[in-house]
Enzyme design. Structure first.
Site, mmCIF file in Angstrom:
data_model
loop_
_atom_site.group_PDB
_atom_site.id
_atom_site.type_symbol
_atom_site.label_atom_id
_atom_site.label_comp_id
_atom_site.label_asym_id
_atom_site.label_seq_id
_atom_site.Cartn_x
_atom_site.Cartn_y
_atom_site.Cartn_z
ATOM 1 N N LYS A 271 0.849 -1.191 0.000
ATOM 2 C CA LYS A 271 0.000 0.000 0.000
ATOM 3 C C LYS A 271 0.884 1.241 0.000
ATOM 4 O O LYS A 271 1.753 1.401 0.868
ATOM 5 C CB LYS A 271 -0.899 -0.008 1.234
ATOM 6 C CG LYS A 271 -1.681 1.289 1.459
ATOM 7 C CD LYS A 271 -2.374 1.277 2.819
ATOM 8 C CE LYS A 271 -2.946 2.645 3.175
ATOM 9 N NZ LYS A 271 -3.510 2.685 4.545
ATOM 10 N N ASP A 276 -2.189 10.631 3.686
ATOM 11 C CA ASP A 276 -3.567 10.243 3.975
ATOM 12 C C ASP A 276 -4.216 11.246 4.922
ATOM 13 O O ASP A 276 -3.996 11.222 6.128
ATOM 14 C CB ASP A 276 -3.598 8.840 4.606
ATOM 15 C CG ASP A 276 -5.015 8.373 4.899
ATOM 16 O OD1 ASP A 276 -5.956 8.966 4.343
ATOM 17 O OD2 ASP A 276 -5.163 7.415 5.674
ATOM 18 N N LYS A 283 -9.250 13.172 9.018
ATOM 19 C CA LYS A 283 -8.600 12.792 10.271
ATOM 20 C C LYS A 283 -8.451 14.006 11.191
ATOM 21 O O LYS A 283 -8.429 15.152 10.718
ATOM 22 C CB LYS A 283 -7.198 12.235 9.990
ATOM 23 C CG LYS A 283 -7.164 10.899 9.280
ATOM 24 C CD LYS A 283 -5.725 10.482 9.017
ATOM 25 C CE LYS A 283 -5.650 9.136 8.311
ATOM 26 N NZ LYS A 283 -6.046 8.025 9.193
ATOM 27 N N ASP A 294 1.974 6.492 5.529
ATOM 28 C CA ASP A 294 0.958 5.554 5.056
ATOM 29 C C ASP A 294 1.383 4.850 3.770
ATOM 30 O O ASP A 294 0.609 4.065 3.216
ATOM 31 C CB ASP A 294 -0.378 6.288 4.855
ATOM 32 C CG ASP A 294 -1.576 5.378 5.053
ATOM 33 O OD1 ASP A 294 -1.427 4.341 5.713
ATOM 34 O OD2 ASP A 294 -2.664 5.714 4.562
ATOM 35 N N ASP A 353 -11.762 7.230 4.921
ATOM 36 C CA ASP A 353 -10.471 6.999 5.567
ATOM 37 C C ASP A 353 -10.107 5.518 5.579
ATOM 38 O O ASP A 353 -9.024 5.150 6.016
ATOM 39 C CB ASP A 353 -10.483 7.560 6.994
ATOM 40 C CG ASP A 353 -9.085 7.689 7.588
ATOM 41 O OD1 ASP A 353 -8.117 7.760 6.801
ATOM 42 O OD2 ASP A 353 -8.962 7.702 8.828
ATOM 43 N N GLU A 355 -9.315 3.827 3.001
ATOM 44 C CA GLU A 355 -8.983 3.904 1.576
ATOM 45 C C GLU A 355 -7.946 2.874 1.146
ATOM 46 O O GLU A 355 -7.885 2.515 -0.037
ATOM 47 C CB GLU A 355 -8.481 5.311 1.239
ATOM 48 C CG GLU A 355 -7.004 5.584 1.482
ATOM 49 C CD GLU A 355 -6.580 5.452 2.949
ATOM 50 O OE1 GLU A 355 -5.419 5.057 3.205
ATOM 51 O OE2 GLU A 355 -7.393 5.745 3.846
ATOM 52 N N ARG A 357 -7.667 -0.320 1.645
ATOM 53 C CA ARG A 357 -8.261 -1.545 1.102
ATOM 54 C C ARG A 357 -8.863 -1.312 -0.291
ATOM 55 O O ARG A 357 -8.959 -2.244 -1.090
ATOM 56 C CB ARG A 357 -9.299 -2.078 2.087
ATOM 57 C CG ARG A 357 -10.510 -1.199 2.289
ATOM 58 C CD ARG A 357 -11.232 -1.464 3.604
ATOM 59 N NE ARG A 357 -10.460 -0.969 4.745
ATOM 60 C CZ ARG A 357 -10.866 -1.099 6.012
ATOM 61 N NH1 ARG A 357 -11.996 -1.696 6.296
ATOM 62 N NH2 ARG A 357 -10.113 -0.620 6.997
#
Length: 499
Positions: A271, A276, A283, A294, A353, A355, A357
């Site tokens: 990933k 993010d 967030k 991230d 959030d 995201e 996956r």
């Protein structure tokens, strides 16, 4: 760093520093005894004076020891008793000893000779000790300088570093070289993770992958951009990438090392959300700077690929990165939106959030359809739930494939890159049910790490697959100690090599 193997007596080794051990009862190792004899009992006098006791990872640096060739002696405690039936060091304790050695000698220029072969046993053999020693020195010498340009004045102030490691014992050159390759891969992943989001973008990661191919004839890099992903129907990926002016990328590195070019590859998928914000599901502001990390799953894939290319194993490997920024633009995805993934399955986005996956599921579908991999391991800073469960010690391991679980756990034990297996039972799948699509992208407040893995499992099409959630292990610390860890590069390299 350069590596040498020597059978010289400890007192005769030419080095800037020689490392010898003592146990927790104060008994000197054979090499330490030889130096003690050559120096007329100097080391034993230090022990009797209470300068060092031999407890685990305790060190004492002694310059100018008379009667020997080395300029300094580093005494290191092993924390075990040589005469005890329980004298073997655990993997964790052994690495603490090695980190103490590397830390104590990392600011010394010249060569460091280490006498550690006597600590080997059936579990941690001499090759393991040599490999981990090289890795420990790599960790200790890491410095992040990419955004702190070194001026001529500052260059003079940079700490000295050892440039040669001399192993006293058997010829373990290949293990030293492996340790060096893994250490370089770890440090590369750390550099990528530590870069800020305005530098390390999806395009930057793509450029890094292209450099790997440019330098190695058996690596091919393929970049699929956001427009191409949209055209092929990767709606889950595009739902994340479209919120940013930075175009998303699917990055593929094909390493061809097997004698049979058609041999099914093993795939690692990272990933790479280079920043993010959470998107519309924004967030909190506190610690949002850490969301540059991230993309540490992507960093670990690049680090592992660099190490594997250096080691040249006889196997085929696919290193894949699915990369985007998650931003709250006017055309970003909204909670409640429904998108169609590359697999054709529809997804209700209840939380923007969640995201990671979404980008991973389309990458899984693409990888399985195009490369027919023998196995897949995805690596992602996926859930705060995993971090809450396991902290910063273990990465979360999810799989229903027992062979794959055994292989990853074995590699984790060998490398001390720890994992803990968490449940991935079909009973959890119903938490992703929704009236408005084939599935939702979150499963509610409970079992968040497992429901995230359950989501990804729906896109694996029967391929042997495991998911590593590294949200708690990819970075840590605060203030000057904050930074990327480079995990799980050691785990991935050992897992792949065992294939």
């Amino acid at each position: 760093m350069q590596y040498q193997v020597s059978n010289n007596a400890a007192a005769d080794v030419q080095a800037s520093c020689i490392v010898v051990t003592l146990d927790q009862s104060g008994k000197l190792s054979d090499a330490a005894q030889a130096i003690n004899s050559a120096s007329n009992g100097f080391l034993q006098a230090r022990v009797e004076a209470g300068d060092i006791s031999g407890k685990l990872a305790e060190t004492l640096l002694l310059p100018g020891v008379a009667g020997i060739s080395a300029a300094r002696v580093l005494l290191v405690g092993t924390g075990v008793e040589a005469e005890s039936s329980d004298k073997a060091l655990s993997t964790t304790s052994a690495i603490k000893v090695l980190d103490a050695i590397a830390s104590a000698t990392s600011k010394q220029s010249g060569s460091v000779a280490v006498s550690l072969a006597h600590l080997a046993d059936n579990t941690l053999n001499e090759a393991w000790w040599a490999e981990q020693t090289a890795m420990a020195f790599g960790r200790a010498q890491y410095r992040f300088t990419a955004t702190k340009p070194v001026t001529e004045t500052k260059a003079e102030e940079q700490p000295k570093q050892a440039d040669t490691l001399i192993w006293l014992g058997d010829d373990v050159s290949s293990s030293l070289e492996k340790g060096e390759a893994v250490a370089q891969g770890v440090n590369y992943a750390r550099d990528l993770g530590n870069l800020p989001g305005n530098i390390c973008t999806p395009s930057y990661l793509a450029e890094e992958a292209e450099k790997l191919a440019a330098d190695n004839a058996n690596v091919e890099t393929i970049i699929i951009d956001e427009d191409q992903m949209e055209a092929m129907g990767a709606g889950a990926f595009v739902s994340v990438a479209k919120g940013s002016i930075e175009p998303g990328k699917l990055i593929i590195m094909k390493y061809q090392g097997a004698d049979n070019a058609d041999e099914a590859p093993h795939m690692i998928l990272g990933k790479g959300i280079t920043f993010d914000t959470g998107g519309i599901s924004l967030k909190p502001g506190a610690k949002m700077d850490e969301m540059k990390y991230d993309m540490c799953g992507a960093a670990s894939v690049l680090g592992a690929m660099q190490a594997m290319v250096a080691l040249q194993p006889k196997q085929n490997i696919i290193g894949m990165i699915t990369s985007a920024e998650n931003m709250p633009a006017g055309h970003a995805s909204k909670p409640g939106d429904v998108v169609t993934s590359l697999s054709g399955k529809t997804i209700e986005i209840l939380n923007t959030d969640a995201e990671g996956r979404l980008v991973l599921c389309d990458a899984l579908t693409y990888g399985i359809n195009h490369f027919k991999p023998a196995s897949i391991v995805d690596i992602a800073t996926l859930t705060g739930a995993c971090m809450a469960a396991l902290g910063g010690v273990n990465s979360g391991l999810f799989t229903q494939d027992e062979s794959l679980a055994d292989e990853l756990q074995s590699a984790a034990r060998y490398s001390n890159d720890k994992v803990w297996r968490l449940p991935l039972e079909d009973d959890y799948q119903e938490l992703l049910d929704t009236n408005f699509a084939d599935m939702a992208n979150i499963g509610g407040p409970l079992a968040g790490a497992t429901t995230a893995a359950c989501f990804l499992a729906r896109f694996t099409e029967g391929t042997p697959w495991a998911h590593l959630d590294i949200a708690g292990t990819a970075w840590g610390g605060a203030g000057k100690s904050k930074g990327a860890s480079g995990r799980p590069v050691p785990l991935l390299v050992n897992y792949l090599l065992a294939k």
